[in-house]
Design a protein around this motif. Structure first.
Motif, short mmCIF file in Angstrom:
data_model
loop_
_atom_site.label_atom_id
_atom_site.label_comp_id
_atom_site.label_asym_id
_atom_site.label_seq_id
_atom_site.Cartn_x
_atom_site.Cartn_y
_atom_site.Cartn_z
N GLU A 83 0.86 -1.14 0.18
CA GLU A 83 0.08 0.06 -0.16
C GLU A 83 0.75 1.13 -0.15
N GLY A 125 -9.82 6.06 7.82
CA GLY A 125 -10.02 5.02 6.96
C GLY A 125 -9.22 3.96 7.01
N LEU A 126 -7.85 3.97 6.97
CA LEU A 126 -6.93 3.05 6.77
C LEU A 126 -7.03 2.11 8.33
N TYR A 127 -7.23 2.98 9.32
CA TYR A 127 -7.81 2.26 10.74
C TYR A 127 -8.58 1.36 10.37
N GLU A 128 -9.94 1.93 10.18
CA GLU A 128 -11.19 0.98 10.19
C GLU A 128 -10.81 -0.19 9.14
N TYR A 129 -10.18 0.05 8.00
CA TYR A 129 -10.21 -1.23 7.08
C TYR A 129 -9.05 -2.48 7.84
N PHE A 130 -8.13 -1.89 8.60
CA PHE A 130 -6.89 -2.69 9.04
C PHE A 130 -7.71 -3.45 10.36
N HIS A 131 -8.61 -2.48 10.90
CA HIS A 131 -9.26 -3.11 12.17
C HIS A 131 -10.16 -4.30 11.71
N ARG A 132 -10.98 -3.79 10.76
CA ARG A 132 -11.79 -4.99 10.19
C ARG A 132 -11.22 -6.17 9.53
N GLN A 133 -10.06 -5.96 9.05
CA GLN A 133 -9.23 -7.07 8.41
C GLN A 133 -8.78 -7.92 9.55
N GLU A 151 -9.47 -10.39 4.01
CA GLU A 151 -9.85 -9.00 3.40
C GLU A 151 -11.15 -8.62 3.71
N PRO A 152 -11.50 -7.40 4.32
CA PRO A 152 -12.94 -7.01 4.40
C PRO A 152 -13.46 -6.59 3.20
#
Lengths: 162, 143
Positions: free
Chosen positions: B97, B127-135, B141-142
């Motif tokens: 990334e 947004g990056l935080y949310e993405y990797f938190h979900r991942q 991959e979310p």
């Protein structure tokens, strides 16, 4: 026309241990810095090069050495041109190596070709990051690597029309 | 609290400011200086030469802030890998990334001053935080 600004790093590191010396040398190589003398390197000044040399100076001091970062201007255009030519020639050789690898492939399996494409793209990106005076070989290397990819596209188009 | 960093901010400083506000000091106030000598006496400097919160032992400032404030959130450490590669590009981590984020941040820093860059990059890191938190929660991959 006047010569542009350059950022210089002057540094001195103890001979031993050798690992910090090697680490610094690797980073300078990665940055594509021009060696002006013993413990003196130069890069064209911009926010990024200035910052990289600032942190490198910090690292050298932490390793027990001494370092200084200077912003300077070559006294003559001719001197700057020589420097730019030396740096462009160093990049040209790297681009030529990439192009030769991309073109000199013999018969490759599909998997081998994809692996080669991925590696050469990475290599090309690393060279471009330290290319301050693009030589004509840059374009040639890009084209050679793109040709490796083009086979992908051709196959896909054929699948499409089949 | 007041925090100071070099003017002309890019990825590491933008990410540090976001991190400081998020995890260290929600009321953080940032000042941008051209020279380390201009750091106000009541401000904590970061991502500057000579600062405790700078590059140390191969770490970028974002990693130094995480260590200094003992932040162990694995999502923040995943973001640290991206910030490290975008800033130093030394291939210590596998962070595909990074080149993309680097270009986005460079572009955003071109369309306004440092205060503007902080304002618009905040949501990028949120947004990056949310993405990797979900991942991390999903283990894949979310969507």
């Amino acid at each position: 026309m006047r010569p542009g600004q350059w950022v210089l790093l002057t540094y001195r590191l103890p001979r031993e241990p050798s690992s910090p010396r090697i680490a610094v040398w690797r980073k300078l190589k990665r940055l594509g810095a021009a060696q002006l003398g013993d413990g003196l390197v130069a890069l064209p000044a911009d926010a990024r090069t200035r910052e990289h040399l600032d942190w490198l100076a910090e690292e050298i001091v932490e390793a027990g050495g001494t370092a200084g970062v200077w912003v300077a201007r070559p006294a003559t255009l001719a001197q700057e041109r020589d420097l730019a030519r030396t740096m462009a020639a160093a990049r040209a050789a790297e681009y030529e190596a990439v192009a030769a690898e991309a073109e000199g492939r013999g018969e490759l399996t599909e998997a081998e070709r994809r692996r080669l494409l991925r590696r050469l793209r990475g290599e090309l990106r690393r060279i471009q990051r330290r290319d301050y005076f693009p030589p004509p070989q840059r374009r040639a290397a890009e084209t050679a690597v793109a040709r490796l990819r083009a086979q992908d596209d051709t196959e896909r188009t054929e699948e499409h029309t089949a | 609290m007041k925090w100071a960093t070099r003017a002309g901010i890019h990825i590491d400083r933008a990410a540090c400011a976001w991190l400081i506000r998020r995890a260290v000091d929600p009321g953080a106030e940032f000042v941008f200086v051209a020279d380390p000598a201009e750091v106000p006496a009541d401000a904590t400097p970061f991502d500057m030469r000579g600062a405790e919160l700078g590059h140390h032992g191969g770490d970028c400032s974002f990693e130094t802030v995480l260590r200094r404030y003992e932040l162990v959130d694995p999502v923040l450490w995943r973001i640290a890998e991206i910030v490290h590669e975008a800033d130093l590009d030394d291939e210590r981590y596998h962070a595909p990334e990074a080149p993309g984020l680097d270009v986005v941040l460079r572009g955003l820093s071109m369309i306004g001053d440092d205060t503007h860059t902080l304002a618009v990059t905040g949501p990028v890191f949120d947004g990056l935080y949310e993405y990797f938190h979900r991942q991390l929660t999903l283990g894949r991959e979310p969507a």
